[in-house]
Scaffold this motif. Structure first.
Motif, mmCIF file in Angstrom:
data_model
loop_
_atom_site.group_PDB
_atom_site.id
_atom_site.type_symbol
_atom_site.label_atom_id
_atom_site.label_comp_id
_atom_site.label_asym_id
_atom_site.label_seq_id
_atom_site.Cartn_x
_atom_site.Cartn_y
_atom_site.Cartn_z
ATOM 1 N N LEU A 93 0.733 -1.094 0.013
ATOM 2 C CA LEU A 93 0.041 0.055 -0.137
ATOM 3 C C LEU A 93 0.727 1.368 -0.012
ATOM 4 N N LYS A 94 1.987 1.186 0.678
ATOM 5 C CA LYS A 94 3.074 2.599 0.741
ATOM 6 C C LYS A 94 3.447 2.486 -0.519
ATOM 7 N N THR A 95 3.857 1.531 -1.457
ATOM 8 C CA THR A 95 4.393 1.803 -2.773
ATOM 9 C C THR A 95 3.439 2.061 -3.683
ATOM 10 N N LEU A 96 1.813 1.845 -3.351
ATOM 11 C CA LEU A 96 1.178 2.221 -4.389
ATOM 12 C C LEU A 96 0.272 3.658 -4.214
ATOM 13 N N ALA A 97 0.616 4.057 -2.976
ATOM 14 C CA ALA A 97 -0.041 5.399 -2.545
ATOM 15 C C ALA A 97 0.733 6.533 -2.999
ATOM 16 N N SER A 98 0.205 7.548 -3.628
ATOM 17 C CA SER A 98 0.727 8.785 -4.092
ATOM 18 C C SER A 98 1.343 9.585 -3.128
ATOM 19 N N PRO A 99 2.361 10.376 -3.160
ATOM 20 C CA PRO A 99 2.989 11.200 -2.148
ATOM 21 C C PRO A 99 1.917 11.900 -1.420
ATOM 22 N N GLU A 100 0.816 12.536 -1.963
ATOM 23 C CA GLU A 100 -0.233 13.415 -1.464
ATOM 24 C C GLU A 100 -1.026 12.405 -0.397
ATOM 25 N N GLN A 101 -0.991 11.205 -0.890
ATOM 26 C CA GLN A 101 -2.138 10.274 -0.035
ATOM 27 C C GLN A 101 -1.106 10.073 1.600
ATOM 28 N N LEU A 102 0.068 9.669 1.243
ATOM 29 C CA LEU A 102 1.145 9.483 2.313
ATOM 30 C C LEU A 102 1.221 10.683 3.276
ATOM 31 N N GLU A 103 1.285 11.903 2.721
ATOM 32 C CA GLU A 103 1.394 13.156 3.553
ATOM 33 C C GLU A 103 0.115 13.428 4.018
ATOM 34 N N LYS A 104 -0.842 13.033 3.623
ATOM 35 C CA LYS A 104 -2.337 13.087 4.377
ATOM 36 C C LYS A 104 -2.550 12.172 5.484
ATOM 37 N N PHE A 105 -2.053 11.102 5.236
ATOM 38 C CA PHE A 105 -1.932 10.047 6.391
ATOM 39 C C PHE A 105 -1.113 10.252 7.426
ATOM 40 N N GLN A 106 0.251 10.893 7.176
ATOM 41 C CA GLN A 106 1.331 10.899 8.128
ATOM 42 C C GLN A 106 0.698 12.040 8.852
ATOM 43 N N SER A 107 -0.151 12.992 8.424
ATOM 44 C CA SER A 107 -0.570 14.335 9.062
ATOM 45 C C SER A 107 -1.791 13.811 10.058
ATOM 46 N N ARG A 108 -2.299 12.745 9.813
ATOM 47 C CA ARG A 108 -3.413 12.122 10.938
ATOM 48 C C ARG A 108 -2.737 11.419 12.071
ATOM 49 N N LEU A 109 -1.236 10.920 11.844
ATOM 50 C CA LEU A 109 -0.680 10.198 12.990
ATOM 51 C C LEU A 109 -0.434 11.218 14.133
ATOM 52 N N SER A 110 -0.925 10.242 15.225
ATOM 53 C CA SER A 110 -0.677 11.179 16.642
ATOM 54 C C SER A 110 0.699 11.602 16.723
ATOM 55 N N PRO A 111 1.059 12.574 17.597
ATOM 56 C CA PRO A 111 2.312 13.253 17.756
ATOM 57 C C PRO A 111 3.302 12.174 18.483
ATOM 58 N N GLU A 113 3.771 9.124 17.787
ATOM 59 C CA GLU A 113 4.237 7.994 16.811
ATOM 60 C C GLU A 113 5.233 8.923 15.748
ATOM 61 N N PRO A 114 6.370 8.401 15.286
ATOM 62 C CA PRO A 114 7.209 9.102 14.398
ATOM 63 C C PRO A 114 6.446 8.897 13.269
ATOM 64 N N ALA A 115 6.648 9.792 12.272
ATOM 65 C CA ALA A 115 6.125 9.763 11.173
ATOM 66 C C ALA A 115 7.163 9.265 9.871
ATOM 67 N N PRO A 116 7.068 8.224 9.373
ATOM 68 C CA PRO A 116 8.059 7.833 8.379
ATOM 69 C C PRO A 116 8.250 8.799 7.130
ATOM 70 N N GLU A 117 9.542 8.982 6.858
ATOM 71 C CA GLU A 117 9.850 9.901 6.092
ATOM 72 C C GLU A 117 9.596 9.335 4.685
ATOM 73 N N THR A 118 9.141 10.278 3.810
ATOM 74 C CA THR A 118 8.907 9.978 2.256
ATOM 75 C C THR A 118 10.104 10.393 1.443
ATOM 76 N N SER A 119 10.089 9.888 0.450
ATOM 77 C CA SER A 119 11.298 10.236 -0.446
ATOM 78 C C SER A 119 10.610 11.280 -1.465
ATOM 79 N N GLN A 120 10.752 12.517 -1.074
ATOM 80 C CA GLN A 120 10.112 13.504 -2.166
ATOM 81 C C GLN A 120 11.549 14.510 -2.542
ATOM 82 N N SER A 121 11.575 15.107 -3.623
ATOM 83 C CA SER A 121 12.415 15.864 -4.181
ATOM 84 C C SER A 121 12.512 17.226 -3.555
#
Length: 130
Positions: A93-111, A113-121
């Motif tokens: 699911l992480k590989t199929l998700a768009s960067p926007e979806q991952l960012e939206k999901f990470q913003s919902r994580l509680s403080p 939990e450390p948010a996994p880093e995404t590889s964005q330019s």
């Protein structure tokens, strides 16, 4: 019949043990008579019966514990398998998700939990990709 309080106490203790272990063995009541002439042999025979009953109880308990351990081992195997499956699904699911979806999901994580880093330019100050 018994001459000292100690003989009475020994008889009562052995009688209790025989009754207790007989109830564990299925209700067979073992009658034991202690008299002054054969008290030594009766006590030894009684001790042997008590030891046999205790061994039987121990064997039943060991069997029950082994059975429970096998059940728990099977549950652990099932949980490990399910955990592996969920980890594979999460990775997919992480590989199929768009960067926007991952960012939206990470913003919902509680403080906590450390948010996994995404590889964005990285972006330059003017908004263009570097």
């Amino acid at each position: 019949m018994y001459q000292t309080p100690m003989e009475v106490a020994v008889y009562q203790l052995h009688n209790f043990n025989i009754s207790f272990f007989s109830s564990l063995l299925g209700g067979d009541v073992v009658s034991v008579k202690l008299d002054n002439s054969a008290s030594g042999a009766s006590v030894v025979a009684l001790d042997n019966k008590i030891e046999q009953a205790m061994d039987l109880v121990k064997n039943h308990l060991m069997y029950a514990v082994r059975e429970e351990v096998e059940i728990l081992k099977e549950q652990i195997r099932e949980l490990v398998e399910k955990n592996s499956q969920l980890e594979r699904e999460n990775t997919l699911l992480k590989t199929l998700a768009s960067p926007e979806q991952l960012e939206k999901f990470q913003s919902r994580l509680s403080p906590e939990e450390p948010a996994p880093e995404t590889s964005q330019s990285p972006e330059a100050p003017d908004g263009s990709a570097v």
